[in-house]
Design an enzyme around this catalytic site. Structure first.
Site, PDB file in Angstrom:
ATOM      1  N   GLU A  46       0.806 -17.737 -11.065  1.00 13.80           N
ATOM      2  CA  GLU A  46       1.501 -19.237 -11.780  1.00 13.80           C
ATOM      3  C   GLU A  46       1.546 -20.377 -11.203  1.00 13.80           C
ATOM      4  O   GLU A  46       1.373 -21.771 -11.054  1.00 13.80           O
ATOM      5  CB  GLU A  46       2.696 -18.920 -12.451  1.00 13.80           C
ATOM      6  CG  GLU A  46       2.677 -17.714 -13.543  1.00 13.80           C
ATOM      7  CD  GLU A  46       2.936 -16.400 -13.050  1.00 13.80           C
ATOM      8  OE1 GLU A  46       3.484 -15.445 -13.580  1.00 13.80           O
ATOM      9  OE2 GLU A  46       2.445 -16.061 -11.743  1.00 13.80           O
ATOM     10  N   CYS A  69       7.399 -13.370 -12.951  1.00  9.66           N
ATOM     11  CA  CYS A  69       8.519 -12.904 -12.327  1.00  9.66           C
ATOM     12  C   CYS A  69       9.740 -13.804 -12.404  1.00  9.66           C
ATOM     13  O   CYS A  69       9.660 -15.043 -12.456  1.00  9.66           O
ATOM     14  CB  CYS A  69       8.291 -12.531 -10.847  1.00  9.66           C
ATOM     15  SG  CYS A  69       7.905 -13.940  -9.605  1.00  9.66           S
ATOM     16  N   CYS A  78       8.539 -17.283 -10.718  1.00 10.52           N
ATOM     17  CA  CYS A  78       7.561 -17.897 -11.232  1.00 10.52           C
ATOM     18  C   CYS A  78       8.084 -18.603 -12.392  1.00 10.52           C
ATOM     19  O   CYS A  78       7.816 -19.942 -12.994  1.00 10.52           O
ATOM     20  CB  CYS A  78       6.368 -17.039 -11.549  1.00 10.52           C
ATOM     21  SG  CYS A  78       5.418 -16.618 -10.296  1.00 10.52           S
ATOM     22  N   ALA A 158     -25.154  26.014   0.300  1.00  9.18           N
ATOM     23  CA  ALA A 158     -24.445  27.210   0.894  1.00  9.18           C
ATOM     24  C   ALA A 158     -23.759  26.870   2.476  1.00  9.18           C
ATOM     25  O   ALA A 158     -22.748  27.336   2.858  1.00  9.18           O
ATOM     26  CB  ALA A 158     -24.993  28.333   0.513  1.00  9.18           C
ATOM     27  N   THR A 190     -12.333  19.653   4.513  1.00  7.75           N
ATOM     28  CA  THR A 190     -13.292  18.446   4.720  1.00  7.75           C
ATOM     29  C   THR A 190     -13.416  17.845   5.936  1.00  7.75           C
ATOM     30  O   THR A 190     -14.567  17.499   6.382  1.00  7.75           O
ATOM     31  CB  THR A 190     -12.902  17.105   3.610  1.00  7.75           C
ATOM     32  OG1 THR A 190     -13.001  17.909   2.282  1.00  7.75           O
ATOM     33  CG2 THR A 190     -14.087  16.083   3.703  1.00  7.75           C
ATOM     34  N   LEU A 198     -13.426   7.847   6.795  1.00  2.40           N
ATOM     35  CA  LEU A 198     -12.511   7.502   5.593  1.00  2.40           C
ATOM     36  C   LEU A 198     -12.220   6.271   5.933  1.00  2.40           C
ATOM     37  O   LEU A 198     -11.034   5.571   5.517  1.00  2.40           O
ATOM     38  CB  LEU A 198     -11.478   8.425   5.377  1.00  2.40           C
ATOM     39  CG  LEU A 198     -11.697   9.780   4.836  1.00  2.40           C
ATOM     40  CD1 LEU A 198     -10.292  10.422   4.637  1.00  2.40           C
ATOM     41  CD2 LEU A 198     -12.591   9.835   3.693  1.00  2.40           C
ATOM     42  N   ARG A 201     -16.125   0.040   5.131  1.00  4.14           N
ATOM     43  CA  ARG A 201     -17.245  -0.674   5.962  1.00  4.14           C
ATOM     44  C   ARG A 201     -17.878  -1.773   5.476  1.00  4.14           C
ATOM     45  O   ARG A 201     -19.028  -1.944   5.660  1.00  4.14           O
ATOM     46  CB  ARG A 201     -18.285   0.643   6.279  1.00  4.14           C
ATOM     47  CG  ARG A 201     -17.659   1.708   7.190  1.00  4.14           C
ATOM     48  CD  ARG A 201     -18.732   2.732   7.723  1.00  4.14           C
ATOM     49  NE  ARG A 201     -19.142   3.679   6.472  1.00  4.14           N
ATOM     50  CZ  ARG A 201     -18.678   4.574   6.096  1.00  4.14           C
ATOM     51  NH1 ARG A 201     -17.472   5.061   6.813  1.00  4.14           N
ATOM     52  NH2 ARG A 201     -19.191   5.585   5.267  1.00  4.14           N
TER      53      ARG A 201
END
Length: 369
Positions: A46, A69, A78, A158, A190, A198, A201
């Protein structure tokens, strides 16, 4: 309001932990100002729209994707700005779920004689901020589980070999999921198998709403490691950003010190049966102002999240090849033995990403909600 929604999406990768909000000011059928919230600590949508209006907002209607807000935070209220500018009508897509606002902003405007309307494109507004809404209303982040599999539902051979199941376009699409997330979560299995980074990039120029050369926010990396087996030379520990290793009580102080010396934050949270309690961890992340969590994990942890009813959305990339029945599956769900036990999903989106198929689905109960 549709224009305000498009503006709000320009903050998709930058506003965290604040909501994404857009605002359009219209007077006598003409747009006189518009803006969106870019980053926490900077002016709200706003305020930016009022600045762009250059004194032309008196008598205008403000279309805003979230209730203005009414409290002093890092920026002024705002509601105060709208009233000072002489806005005569406010159309809000939805009420702010933040208990500190939650209708008070709209009541402030009404009390000052401003006409107020709520609910225009409400579903679209909720879709902009699923994490902020869930954190404010339930004290939990929105959990998105990302998976990649062959056409026969296999995630690795596997032997454990899994690079690469999907194409480069699909992997870039995952980078955009990471960019909008507050945290990326995986498990020790993992990490030991793949040593993932993680990290994000993409360059700023590849993310709509970001300025060339602007610094990219790295999501919090969360690793669930119940016995602190993380090697001190794990890739994610040496990268920009923060890695939080979650474990239950009872860990050896030497292991905690070893990992903290390597750059991790070790977080002891509630446990169950020697494992991290996932629901408790998510509540703790919400208290850290984490809105959206992207789970990138193997079948055991992904299955545990799904079985516990903690997944809000599944994003599955299916590659056009077959890996065979000896390869590893998507979820480990040993409790599913009858058709009546199956977990029902509703498909929300289906599209091609390069040669791969991306399926976005939500649990049936969440879809009804």
């Amino acid at each position: 309001m549709a224009r305000a929604m498009r503006l709000a999406r320009l903050g998709l990768f930058t506003t965290d932990p604040n909501p994404r909000v857009g605002c359009v000011l219209v007077r006598a059928g003409e747009v006189v100002g518009e803006g969106y919230h870019r980053r926490a600590g900077e002016p709200h949508a706003e305020r930016n729209a009022l600045t762009a209006a250059v004194g032309q907002a008196r008598g205008a209607t403000a279309y805003v994707t979230l209730e203005p807000c009414c409290r002093q935070g890092k920026t002024p209220p705002c509601t105060e700005g709208l009233l000072t500018a002489g806005v005569r009508r406010v159309v809000a897509a939805m009420v702010d779920p933040n208990p500190l606002v939650a209708g008070r902003g709209l009541e402030t405007l009404k009390a000052a004689g401003v006409a107020v309307q709520v609910g225009v494109l409400a579903a679209e507004a909720r879709a902009l901020n699923p994490g902020f809404i869930k954190r404010m209303s339930q004290g939990l982040p929105y959990v998105r589980c990302k998976l990649a599999a062959s056409l026969d539902g296999r995630t690795a051979m596997a032997s454990g070999e899994s690079k690469w199941i999907t194409s480069e376009p699909a992997r870039r699409d995952v980078q955009r999921l990471r960019a909008r997330s507050s945290a990326i979560l995986t498990g020790i299995g993992t990490l030991l198998a793949d040593d993932p980074a993680l990290d994000l990039r993409l360059g700023a120029e590849e993310l709509p709403g970001m300025r060339p050369g602007e610094q990219i926010r790295q999501p919090l990396r969360v690793l669930i490691d119940s016995r602190l087996r993380t090697p001190a030379n794990a890739r994610m520990l040496g990268l920009p950003g923060t890695t939080l290793i979650a474990c239950p009580e009872g860990q050896a102080p030497s292991d905690v010190m070893r990992l903290e010396a390597a750059g991790a934050q070790v977080y002891v949270c509630a446990g169950r049966g020697g494992r991290v309690d996932l629901a408790s961890l998510l509540r703790d992340l919400a208290r850290r102002e984490i809105n959206e969590v992207l789970v990138e994990a193997g079948p055991t942890l992904a299955g545990a999240f799904l079985e516990a009813g903690l997944v809000d959305e599944l994003v599955l990339y299916l590659a056009p090849h077959i890996m065979g029945d000896a390869a590893r599956g998507l979820f480990r769900l040993p409790g599913l033995e009858r058709m009546r036990d199956r977990i029902e999903l509703t498909i929300r989106d289906l599209r091609m990403v390069g040669p791969d198929l991306r399926i976005t689905a939500v649990p049936v109960e969440a879809a009804r909600g």
